[in-house]
Structures are given as C-alpha cells and as structure tokens.
Design a protein around this motif. Structure first.
Motif, PDB file in Angstrom:
ATOM      1  N   VAL A 194      29.971  40.727  50.383  1.00 12.26           N
ATOM      2  CA  VAL A 194      31.273  40.005  50.249  1.00 12.26           C
ATOM      3  C   VAL A 194      31.184  39.433  48.770  1.00 12.26           C
ATOM      4  CG1 VAL A 194      31.970  37.632  51.028  1.00 12.26           C
ATOM      5  CG2 VAL A 194      30.983  39.164  52.539  1.00 12.26           C
ATOM      6  N   TRP A 195      32.106  39.619  47.915  1.00 11.86           N
ATOM      7  CA  TRP A 195      32.168  39.618  46.472  1.00 11.86           C
ATOM      8  C   TRP A 195      33.222  38.457  46.219  1.00 11.86           C
ATOM      9  CZ3 TRP A 195      31.671  45.258  44.406  1.00 11.86           C
ATOM     10  CH2 TRP A 195      30.666  45.670  44.644  1.00 11.86           C
ATOM     11  N   ASN A 196      33.041  37.848  44.988  1.00 12.52           N
ATOM     12  CA  ASN A 196      34.067  37.068  44.670  1.00 12.52           C
ATOM     13  C   ASN A 196      34.716  37.687  43.311  1.00 12.52           C
ATOM     14  OD1 ASN A 196      33.490  35.008  46.463  1.00 12.52           O
ATOM     15  ND2 ASN A 196      31.839  34.190  45.235  1.00 12.52           N
ATOM     16  N   GLY A 197      35.992  37.329  43.213  1.00 14.89           N
ATOM     17  CA  GLY A 197      36.857  37.817  42.013  1.00 14.89           C
ATOM     18  C   GLY A 197      38.026  37.395  41.862  1.00 14.89           C
ATOM     19  N   HIS A 250      46.204  45.061  46.149  1.00 16.39           N
ATOM     20  CA  HIS A 250      45.718  44.033  45.036  1.00 16.39           C
ATOM     21  C   HIS A 250      44.739  44.585  44.436  1.00 16.39           C
ATOM     22  CE1 HIS A 250      47.449  41.244  48.309  1.00 16.39           C
ATOM     23  NE2 HIS A 250      47.923  40.521  47.197  1.00 16.39           N
ATOM     24  N   VAL A 251      44.744  44.266  42.919  1.00 15.38           N
ATOM     25  CA  VAL A 251      43.647  44.885  42.230  1.00 15.38           C
ATOM     26  C   VAL A 251      42.684  43.579  41.746  1.00 15.38           C
ATOM     27  CG1 VAL A 251      42.934  45.937  40.115  1.00 15.38           C
ATOM     28  CG2 VAL A 251      44.944  46.799  41.267  1.00 15.38           C
ATOM     29  N   VAL A 252      41.498  43.633  42.245  1.00 15.23           N
ATOM     30  CA  VAL A 252      40.835  42.370  42.134  1.00 15.23           C
ATOM     31  C   VAL A 252      39.638  42.892  40.946  1.00 15.23           C
ATOM     32  CG1 VAL A 252      39.320  40.775  43.468  1.00 15.23           C
ATOM     33  CG2 VAL A 252      41.138  41.675  44.434  1.00 15.23           C
ATOM     34  N   ALA A 253      39.302  41.814  39.935  1.00 14.67           N
ATOM     35  CA  ALA A 253      38.425  42.147  38.875  1.00 14.67           C
ATOM     36  C   ALA A 253      37.037  41.412  39.583  1.00 14.67           C
ATOM     37  CB  ALA A 253      38.792  41.616  37.660  1.00 14.67           C
ATOM     38  N   VAL A 254      36.045  42.055  39.769  1.00 17.29           N
ATOM     39  CA  VAL A 254      34.572  41.571  40.035  1.00 17.29           C
ATOM     40  C   VAL A 254      33.588  41.989  38.992  1.00 17.29           C
ATOM     41  CG1 VAL A 254      33.095  41.134  41.791  1.00 17.29           C
ATOM     42  CG2 VAL A 254      35.308  41.763  42.379  1.00 17.29           C
ATOM     43  N   GLY A 255      33.283  41.161  37.944  1.00 16.40           N
ATOM     44  CA  GLY A 255      32.430  41.479  37.002  1.00 16.40           C
ATOM     45  C   GLY A 255      32.550  42.626  36.195  1.00 16.40           C
ATOM     46  N   GLY A 256      33.980  42.584  35.707  1.00 22.35           N
ATOM     47  CA  GLY A 256      34.271  43.980  34.951  1.00 22.35           C
ATOM     48  C   GLY A 256      34.731  45.155  35.651  1.00 22.35           C
ATOM     49  N   ILE A 257      34.663  45.102  37.039  1.00 24.00           N
ATOM     50  CA  ILE A 257      34.922  46.231  37.775  1.00 24.00           C
ATOM     51  C   ILE A 257      36.327  45.837  38.399  1.00 24.00           C
ATOM     52  CG2 ILE A 257      34.543  47.805  39.747  1.00 24.00           C
ATOM     53  CD1 ILE A 257      31.538  47.557  38.910  1.00 24.00           C
ATOM     54  N   PRO A 284      49.006  35.867  44.384  1.00 26.48           N
ATOM     55  CA  PRO A 284      49.704  35.999  43.108  1.00 26.48           C
ATOM     56  C   PRO A 284      48.323  36.234  42.284  1.00 26.48           C
ATOM     57  CG  PRO A 284      49.762  33.782  43.871  1.00 26.48           C
ATOM     58  CD  PRO A 284      49.531  34.635  45.107  1.00 26.48           C
ATOM     59  N   PRO A 285      48.895  37.266  41.283  1.00 24.21           N
ATOM     60  CA  PRO A 285      47.750  37.545  40.237  1.00 24.21           C
ATOM     61  C   PRO A 285      47.021  36.009  39.591  1.00 24.21           C
ATOM     62  CG  PRO A 285      49.374  38.830  39.799  1.00 24.21           C
ATOM     63  CD  PRO A 285      49.865  37.862  40.709  1.00 24.21           C
ATOM     64  N   GLY A 286      45.886  36.151  39.252  1.00 25.72           N
ATOM     65  CA  GLY A 286      45.391  35.059  38.749  1.00 25.72           C
ATOM     66  C   GLY A 286      44.467  33.803  39.766  1.00 25.72           C
ATOM     67  N   SER A 287      44.878  34.293  41.090  1.00 20.14           N
ATOM     68  CA  SER A 287      44.234  33.630  42.113  1.00 20.14           C
ATOM     69  C   SER A 287      42.589  33.986  42.149  1.00 20.14           C
ATOM     70  CB  SER A 287      44.844  33.826  43.478  1.00 20.14           C
ATOM     71  OG  SER A 287      46.194  33.663  43.255  1.00 20.14           O
ATOM     72  N   ASP A 288      41.900  33.060  42.588  1.00 21.35           N
ATOM     73  CA  ASP A 288      40.318  33.329  42.918  1.00 21.35           C
ATOM     74  C   ASP A 288      40.481  34.032  44.434  1.00 21.35           C
ATOM     75  OD1 ASP A 288      39.311  32.929  40.340  1.00 21.35           O
ATOM     76  OD2 ASP A 288      39.233  30.681  40.911  1.00 21.35           O
ATOM     77  N   VAL A 289      39.664  35.039  44.751  1.00 21.19           N
ATOM     78  CA  VAL A 289      39.582  35.526  45.895  1.00 21.19           C
ATOM     79  C   VAL A 289      38.408  35.996  46.300  1.00 21.19           C
ATOM     80  CG1 VAL A 289      42.128  36.447  46.129  1.00 21.19           C
ATOM     81  CG2 VAL A 289      40.285  37.924  45.064  1.00 21.19           C
ATOM     82  N   THR A 290      38.108  36.262  47.705  1.00 23.05           N
ATOM     83  CA  THR A 290      37.166  36.690  48.085  1.00 23.05           C
ATOM     84  C   THR A 290      37.364  38.089  48.845  1.00 23.05           C
ATOM     85  OG1 THR A 290      35.919  34.542  48.515  1.00 23.05           O
ATOM     86  CG2 THR A 290      34.887  36.622  49.428  1.00 23.05           C
ATOM     87  N   ILE A 291      36.363  39.123  48.440  1.00 27.41           N
ATOM     88  CA  ILE A 291      36.813  40.404  49.283  1.00 27.41           C
ATOM     89  C   ILE A 291      35.727  40.745  49.916  1.00 27.41           C
ATOM     90  CG2 ILE A 291      38.287  41.514  47.423  1.00 27.41           C
ATOM     91  CD1 ILE A 291      35.960  42.850  46.204  1.00 27.41           C
ATOM     92  N   THR A 292      35.859  41.587  51.089  1.00 26.72           N
ATOM     93  CA  THR A 292      34.781  41.876  51.930  1.00 26.72           C
ATOM     94  C   THR A 292      34.859  43.256  52.469  1.00 26.72           C
ATOM     95  OG1 THR A 292      35.291  39.458  53.024  1.00 26.72           O
ATOM     96  CG2 THR A 292      33.740  41.153  54.429  1.00 26.72           C
ATOM     97  N   PHE A 293      33.726  44.028  52.253  1.00 27.79           N
ATOM     98  CA  PHE A 293      33.906  45.285  52.443  1.00 27.79           C
ATOM     99  C   PHE A 293      33.456  45.771  54.132  1.00 27.79           C
ATOM    100  CE2 PHE A 293      32.801  45.045  47.938  1.00 27.79           C
ATOM    101  CZ  PHE A 293      33.718  45.916  47.591  1.00 27.79           C
ATOM    102  N   ASN A 294      34.302  46.402  54.632  1.00 29.30           N
ATOM    103  CA  ASN A 294      33.873  46.840  56.038  1.00 29.30           C
ATOM    104  C   ASN A 294      32.614  47.760  55.971  1.00 29.30           C
ATOM    105  OD1 ASN A 294      33.745  48.223  58.397  1.00 29.30           O
ATOM    106  ND2 ASN A 294      35.759  48.510  58.570  1.00 29.30           N
TER     107      ASN A 294
END
Ligand SMILES: Nc1ncnc2c1ncn2[C@@H]1O[C@H](COP(=O)(O)OP(=O)(O)OP(=O)(O)O)[C@@H](O)[C@H]1O
Ligand SMILES: [Mg+2]
Lengths: 575, 385
Positions: free
Chosen positions: B327-330, B344-351, B364-374
């Motif tokens: 579970v990462w924030n980006g 969606h393309v999400v930037a997490v720590g340069g990736i 929308p772009p610019g929003s803070d999101v959380t991504i979860t890997f299956n």
C-alpha cells in the motif's frame, strides 16, 4: 517568402506573354521535337520512296528483281529457321540459367553475371571470329583436338545453319538470362514453396507453377530473341555467306556490295525485313502492356529462399560451369591466344613458345587502326552525349508536360527500334546520296546513324529516371519564381543525372561495337574499329585482328569499370 | 479453452522438436557475419491442439516454422512428426519438404494466380505419388468438401486473383487442409487482413481448428491473437523460447522480464528480497516502498529482483492512508480514458506506476491517492531478466 514572389510573378508573366512564345522553353521543345522527327521519320520515308520510285514512276520492279534473282523461298526459309533456331537455343538456355541463379542454392552465381556482360563488351564480329577459330572444320581447335581424334565422331562444321544458330544463340543467351533474372526475382518465392509443401516434385513445380508465372517475360524473350536474330548481320555474313546460306541481312549486304550496287533491290529486302521486325516489335509492346495489367507479382523485395536442389545440385553446377567454359572462357581465350601468334595455327607447345606481342605492336603502329580507335570512341561519346541530351528533354516533354500529343514524341522516338542496323544503313544511304546535304563521305553520316539507332534506348533510360522524380519538386521550384530553363538545370538535371549516365555509357558501348550500319556507311578514311576488324578478316589478317579485338574489348571493359565506379547501373533496356 | 487440450499424459506428441539450431551467413561468412536465427529450440505439440510461437519481429519464429516445413535445413537438432523423424543431425536424416506431407499457409497466402479456386485446391491431390493418386471424381469430391468447410463452396470456378483478402486466406487454408496433413503450419496467416476481418477470421480459424481436431502450429507477433487462439503459447526471444504455457499462465505468471514486458503492459519495480513468507511469497523492498510478490523459484534474502505488476492489479483510491507493504501513497500525474477502462499514472517516490480501473473511477491529475497491489498477482522475476 514564396507567396510574395508568386504574387509578383503573375502580373509579370502576363505582361510578357507575347515574348513567352519565343522563350527558352518553347524553343527547346520545338528544336528537340524537330530533331527527333527528322531523325526517325526521314530515313524510313526515303527508304519507302526509293524502293517504290524508279526515278519516273511508282514501281514494284525492285521487289521483282530482288526476289527473282535469288528465289524468295530459300532465303526466307533460312532467315526463319535461323531466327527460330537461335531462339529455341537461347530462350530455354537463358531461362534455365536464370532459374538456377535466382532460385536455387547453386554456387558461383557471379560467373553468370560476368557472362551476362559478354554481349555488351564482346562485339558480335569478334565473337563470331572466335567461334571460327574454335570450330571451323579445317582450322578449328575443337575439330583438330577433339573431333578428329575420336573415331566415328563427325566434324563439327561451323559454316552451316546449325553453326550459325549455335553462335547467334550463345551470343544472345545472356540477354535472355538478364530478362528472365528480372522475372524470377520479382516472383514471390512462396508461390513455389507452397507447391513444394503440396508434395510436388521439382519438375512438376517448374512446369505447373514457375513457368506459367513468368510466361509474359518468356514471350517477351522469345520475341526479342527472334527479332535480334533476324537483324543479326555478323553471323550470317561470316558463317552464312561462305556456305551459301543466305538470309535477309546478308542479301542486303551483297546487293549493295556488288557492282553496280543495287540500291533498289537492297531497299526491297530492307523493306521486307522492316515489315517483319515491326510486327514483332508491335506484338512485343502490346504484350508487355497487357502483361503489366495482369501483373500479380509485385516489385517488392522478397527474401531469397533458394530451393535446395538436392541430388540435382552437382549436375546443375556442372552445367553452369560448362556453359561458362564453352560460351565465355573459350572464345575469349582463343582470341587472346591468336593475338599472340605470328600466324594462325592450332595451339601446340611449339605455337605457344612462338607467342609474342608483335601483333599489338603492329596495331599501335598502324595509323589506320589508331584512327579507327579514335573515330570509334569519338563517335560513341559524341552520339551518346547528343542522344542523352535530346532524350532528356524529350522524356521531360512526355512525362512532365500536359502538351497535347506528347505521347507521339515517345512513339516517334521509339520508331528506330524496329529498324535493323543494316536497314538503317540502307535508308541513310538513300537519304544522303540524294539529299543535297554534304554528309555522305564524312564521319557525320555515322554519327547520324548511331544517333538514330540508339535514340530509343536513350529515351528508355531518360524517361525511366524522369518517372522517378516527383512533379512537386519541379513545381515548388517554379513557385519560387525560377525560370523554366533554370528549373530544368537546377532541379531536374541533377536528379536525372545517374540515369542519364547509365544510358550514356550503354550507348557509348553499343556504338563502339556497331558494325551493321557502319559497314554500309563508312568511306575510306572514316573507318571505325569494327569495320577495320571486318576488313582484316577479309584480308586474312587473323592474328592482327585478334590483337585489335583484344584492345577493343579492354577499352570496353574499362568503360564498364568506369560505369561501375560512377555507380551507374548499365543494364539492358529492351523494348 | 484450456480444457479441450487436457489430453491424457503419455500420449505421443504430434510434433516433437529438439534442440533446433539454424544459422544464416550474412555477407562474408569468414568475417563472422553469422545470424543465429534459431538457437536451440525444443517443444512438443499434442494432438488437436493449437500451438503458438509468439515473439517480436526477427526472433526466429518463421525460421523455426520453415525448418519444420523442410524449406530450410537446420544446422542441428531433431524434428519428428507422429514418431517419424523428418530431420536429425545425428542420424543424418533430412526428409525433403515435398515428402513431409505437412500443410502450410504462407503469410502472403501464395495463391497461384494462374489457376482458379478449384485448381489451386486440387493441386496437392493431383501431384500426389502414383500409389496414392485419386481418380478425378474423388479429387472433385474432396476439393468440394474442403471448400465447403471453409465456406468457399460457391466460388469453385472463380479465378483465384478475383477473391477478396479473406477469401484468399480461406483458399490458402483449404489448399493446406485438402491433403489432411497431420500438422498444419500457419505463418502469420491473418496479418495481411484489415483489423475487422482479422478479428472475424481469428474466431473462424479457431472454430475450424477445434471442430476438425486439427493440430496446428501458429506463428504470430500479435499477443492478442496468440492468447485468444492457442492452447499453448511459446514466447520466443532472439532465437530462444523464453516460456511455454497455457495463455493464462503466460499472462499471469510470466517467467522472465522479457515475457512480462512483451505480453500486455506491466509495471516493473527493481528491488531486493527482504523476507521469505510461506506459500512462495516474498517481501521485496523497492525504492518506492515494499510489496509482496510471488514466485515458485527459490530466492533468498538480499537477492536482486524485479517485481512485475499488471496495471489492472493495482487498485487506486483517493486520499492518503498509512503506507505499508503493498500500500503506497502517491500523486496522480496523468489520466487517460480508454473506453472500457481508465488508466491513471501515479508517481510514487520518482517511479511512475500505471493503474487500470473501472471507468466509474476517475481521479483528476494532481490529487493525492493511495494505491494497493493485489498481493497474489505480483510476479517476482530475476533482476537481469
Ligand atoms: N535467408 C536468410 N538469410 C539471412 N538471415 C536471415 C534469413 N532468414 C532469416 N534471417 C534472419 O534470422 C532472424 C530470424 O528471422 P525470422 O524470419 O525467423 O523472424 P520472425 O520471427 O519470423 O520475424 P517476423 O515477425 O518479422 O516475421 C532475423 O534476424 C533474420 O534477419
Ligand atoms: Mg516471420
């Protein structure tokens, strides 16, 4: 930028519209069309005129005398057998060689491409003479060294219809080879591979798939070959006349070289020959036009997937080597050998120890030979330059302008293609013996002959390269306000140049070897190389002839090398 | 799809290829201009299955197929069909192409333009050996039967060049099938058709293959085609087979970086194994965070690895939640509507991470999101591919 100049240019052009009629563009077009028409139409016109007009009235008397003196039948039959026979030899042979080279895993394929240059650099007369050295019944090397020694084997007599067919057929096989190579290359190899996958054997694939697919090219080859054989002069003259086997071309020659010269008779033979070759060329053009419509093979580059010959490989390889030995190596070797001999004899240890460069010294000390060398190359270079310049403009008219009747320019420029060299000679004699232009007796009549004969080839090369450049290039230059002449010089010419150089080199080569027109039109002092070789043959100077021939071939090879260096693709552009 | 080819184990394969090598000399052989088009390929095909060679252009698919067909002679290896050896470098056996009795459809169809439809299909029967030669009526019957199978029954007397692209394709198929070959070779048979027709023919071809129980080897560089049509897919790269498996297996558990990259889209995270968990699961530390990934291969702590995750295996949610393994924030940097889904393309720590989700979610772009890997769908791959 371009927009502004266009705005200026329009009112300017309108103001000078009267002057435009005499502009560089229209003047050039007019001159070029006039030259082409004059060159192509006048000789044929005079030929017809001179053959049917005896000075007072229209007449058929020349035809009557022409065909009663010799009897029509044997000559026509001989001509047809000769043409059919050499076609029957060259077309299957050339096709088979092309197939082996393009479609199979044979080795030493380069040999065949080297061999394909032979008709371009070894003039017909030298080739024929070589074959006499090799296979004449008395002095021929093959007869003396092989046929005489094997019991029950008859001599091979080159002075016969079979001999003529053999020599002419072998000389033109490379031409068929090149035409068929192009056809096989443009065929999708998977068409054959799918037959292979269907379980068919190699001969079945050839018969049911490969040959039907290249049928248009095959028909074209047959026609070209038949026409070339009918026009051929060297072989019928050197091999046919001694054995009394007459064909059209040798008859024309003897009618003119008799005393008094029978111009009317020669004209009658020439007209008949012209008629036959015209029909052939007409059929050929019609067929190749139809062939294009049915073209299913595209020009796209296929990865060559050579068929594995398997157990046929060794015989096929031997066949290829044997062809190269018999058709290329031996004629060249014998010429080299004879050129080093004091007198002709069958090769032996003794004769080889007698070899020297004496004949070459003689050749380079012989003012007549040197003059002929100069004449030949001057004429070749001059006529090639003139042809390419004129046809470059002519093909521009045909390809790029919207002028009405422009196709006529193309057709008129192609007319000389149907005129055999000897007929061209007769026709030009008719013109310049009667016309009040003081050309006969000078070298200029040869220039005109070469120019006319090779105009169609020049036209092929020029229009092929003209089609390659898009019209937009030229239009964009014009929009920039460039004058027509400037556009042609700055935009068209540089793009055309590679094709034009290829055409130029081709014409230089064929001009230097030309014999059949020159033999009728030269006058003492204006001989060219091929004429000197002819005369030396008649005088029995075999060894000097061989040396001069070698010099000539070396000069032509140097030309091919220069062409290669310039990157020009000199090939055969037929019909 | 997978069920149909689940044949009993021990059945003799229709085609067995072992250690196939084929090199071409390009230009001057002595100067080392050697192309290793096929470099040691082995595989087997079961009765009635559709086997696909999939790979990028120039990887040696066509060359492999042509070696099987007999149109190209391999340098070494072994090829056998139904137990009959067609090629063996060891035993010096090389059966000629016209004696192998295989059916083949070429990329260009290779329809003979100077024959009509009937003649094209009848050709293989007409040139058969005298022993197996059929009578005219037999040939006629057989040709008509196979033409009706490919739905060209009406066009028997049509000139072959007057057929449309799809019809030519079917004609080529009919010609290959008329001999009832044990194995059908198909070299990109659909690549010359336009997109719509290609999709139609794809199903038709698959249906035909299944109905007639044909064993086929199919060459393509189109992964969608490969996944949709085959029972087994072999992914090739630079003359070697990277992975063989059922389409689903290949897609879900690629065994190498190349396969994961070539099939579909993937996110790749280089990292190091930090812990081994039960059930072939590993904890991996990457520069953007930690996550769990699966592999049946053994890895130990500290091994450099790459984790591959499909975009549809990444869930996205607005807002920031505490980060933990998987579970990462980006921040959303880009968004693309693809019709059936939204990327969606999400930037997490340069990736940059691509997430694919239902069109109902759109951030929308610019929003803070959380991504979860299956967790179960992230694949662990060796770092060097
Ligand atoms: N006859 C040949 N001569 C030289 N090299 C060849 C020949 N045939 C194939 N190759 C080379 O072998 C390699 C594999 O070629 P192949 O045709 O098998 O590729 P492919 O996987 O079918 O590619 P594509 O998807 O583009 O058809 C390529 O690098 C190619 O250039
Ligand atoms: Mg391919």
């Amino acid at each position: 930028m371009a927009q502004a100049s266009a705005q200026v240019a329009v009112p300017f052009l309108r103001r000078v519209s009267l002057r435009r009629i005499f502009s560089g563009r229209n003047l050039t077009i007019t001159v070029v069309i006039a030259i082409i028409t004059y060159m192509a139409v006048i000789p044929v016109g005079y030929l017809v005129w001179g053959t049917f007009w005896n000075g007072q009235s229209l007449t058929l008397e020349f035809f009557r005398s022409a065909y009663s003196t010799v009897g029509l039948t044997p000559m026509v039959v001989n001509s047809l057998i000769f043409a059919a026979g050499s076609t029957a030899l060259a077309v299957p042979l050339g096709t088979l060689l092309a197939y082996l080279v393009v479609r199979t895993d044979l080795r030493f394929k380069g040999l065949m491409f080297a061999a394909s240059l032979v008709p371009l650099i070894i003039p017909g007369i030298l080739h024929t003479v070589s074959w006499i050295f090799l296979a004449s019944p008395n002095i021929g090397i093959y007869n003396r060294l092989i046929f005489d020694r094997v019991p029950f084997l008859p001599k091979f007599d080159i002075f016969s219809l079979q001999g003529m067919i053999l020599v002419e057929g072998l000389h033109l096989t490379p031409l068929i080879f090149l035409l068929m190579v192009a056809a096989f290359r443009s065929m999708d190899p998977s068409l054959e591979e799918s037959a292979l996958m269907s379980g068919a054997k190699l001969p079945t694939i050839m018969r049911r798939v490969t040959l039907p697919l290249v049928r248009p090219a095959l028909y074209a080859s047959i026609l070209i070959m038949a026409i070339r054989a009918l026009e051929a002069f060297e072989v019928p003259a050197l091999l046919g006349i001694p054995s009394g086997i007459w064909v059209f071309t040798s008859r024309i020659w003897s009618a003119l070289k008799g005393f008094p010269a029978e111009y009317g008779q020669a004209g009658a033979y020439a007209m008949s020959l012209l008629l036959i070759t015209s029909v052939g060329v007409y059929l050929h053009t019609r067929m190749s036009r139809r062939g294009k419509r049915f073209q299913t093979v595209t020009g796209k580059g296929f990865r060559p997937h050579p068929i594995q010959l398997g157990r046929w490989k060794v015989p096929a390889q031997l066949f290829l080597m044997a062809y190269f030995l018999i058709a290329v190596t031996m004629p060249v070797l014998v010429l080299l050998y004879v050129s080093t001999q004091p007198f002709y004899s069958v090769p032996s240890l003794e004769s080889i120890s007698n070899s020297s460069l004496e004949n070459y010294r003689y050749t380079f000390d012989n003012p007549q030979a040197l003059r002929a060398l100069r004449n030949s190359f001057a004429l070749g270079i001059g006529s090639a330059t003139a042809v390419m310049l004129v046809t470059a403009v002519a093909s521009w008219i045909v390809v790029r302008t919207k002028a009405r009747g422009r196709w006529l320019v193309d057709n008129v420029a192609t007319v000389p293609l149907v005129i055999p060299g000897l007929v061209m000679g007769v026709a030009l004699l008719f013109v310049y013996l009667r016309a009040p232009v003081p050309i006969f007796g000078t070298i200029w009549i040869l220039f005109i002959a070469y120019f006319t004969r090779y105009m169609p080839y020049g036209m092929r090369y020029s229009s092929a390269s003209m089609y390659q450049i898009g019209g937009e290039l030229e239009e964009s230059a014009q929009i920039c306000g460039a004058s027509w002449w400037k556009t042609f010089r700055k935009v068209n010419l540089p793009l055309l140049v590679p094709g034009l150089i290829a055409g130029w080199i081709y014409i230089v080569m064929v001009s230097v070897r030309e014999l059949s027109s020159s033999i009728l039109l030269y006058t003492p002092g204006n001989e060219v190389l091929s004429v000197i070789i002819w005369e030396q043959w008649e005088n029995g100077q075999f060894t000097e002839l061989a040396a001069l021939g070698v010099v000539m071939v070396v000069a032509l090879v140097a030309l091919v090398a220069v062409a290669k260096k310039l990157g020009a693709r000199v090939g055969v552009k037929e019909g | 799809m997978a069920e149909t080819s689940d044949l009993p184990v021990g059945d003799e394969p229709v085609l067995a290829v072992g250690d196939l090598v084929k090199t071409f000399t390009e230009g001057k052989a002595r100067k080392g201009g050697v192309v290793r088009a096929v470099g040691g390929v082995s595989f087997a095909i079961e009765q009635g299955s559709m086997f696909t060679l999939l790979g990028p252009s120039g990887c040696g698919k066509t060359t492999t197929l042509r070696c099987i067909a007999g149109l190209e002679q391999p340098d070494s290896g072994h090829i056998a069909v139904r137990g009959t050896t067609f090629f063996s470098s060891e035993d010096r056996i090389n059966v000629q192409a016209n004696e192998r009795g295989l059916g083949m459809v070429f990329q260009s169809y290779a329809i003979w333009p100077h024959m009509n439809v009937f003649q094209n299909v009848a050709f293989p029967l007409q040139v058969a050996d005298r022993k197996q030669k059929m009578s005219r009526t037999e040939i006629r019957e057989k040709v008509e039967r196979v033409l009706s199978v490919v739905q060209l029954g009406e066009l028997v007397d049509r000139q072959a060049t007057d057929l449309s692209g799809g019809q030519q394709q079917r004609l080529a198929l009919a010609r290959a099938l008329v001999m009832e070959p044990p194995l059908l070779l198909l070299d990109e048979p659909l690549s010359n058709l336009d997109a719509k027709l290609r999709e139609e023919m794809r199903f038709e071809l698959k249906d035909l293959q299944r109905r007639l129980g044909i064993t086929a080897i199919y060459v393509t560089h189109d992964q969608v085609e490969a996944l949709a049509m085959s029972n087994t897919v072999a992914v090739m790269n630079a003359g070697k087979i990277e992975q063989v498996g059922r389409p689903r297996q290949i897609y879900e558990t690629p065994s190498s970086l190349f396969v994961a990259d070539f099939i579909g889209t993937s996110n790749f995270f280089p990292g190091r194994v930090t812990a081994e968990e039960p059930g072939d699961t590993f904890l991996v530390e990457t520069s953007a965070g930690t996550l769990y990934a699966n592999s049946s291969a053994p890895y130990s702590k500290g091994d450099p690895v790459t984790v591959a995750v499909r975009p549809e295996q990444v869930a996205i949610e607005k807002g920031t939640f505490p980060a933990r393994a998987g579970v990462w924030n980006g921040q959303v940097t880009n968004r693309a509507f693809l019709g059936e889904s939204v990327d969606h393309v999400v930037a997490v720590g340069g990736i940059e991470i691509r997430c694919r989700c239902n069109p109902s979610i759109s951030i929308p772009p610019g929003s803070d999101v959380t991504i979860t890997f299956n967790e179960r769908e992230a694949t662990l791959l060796p770092a060097d591919g």
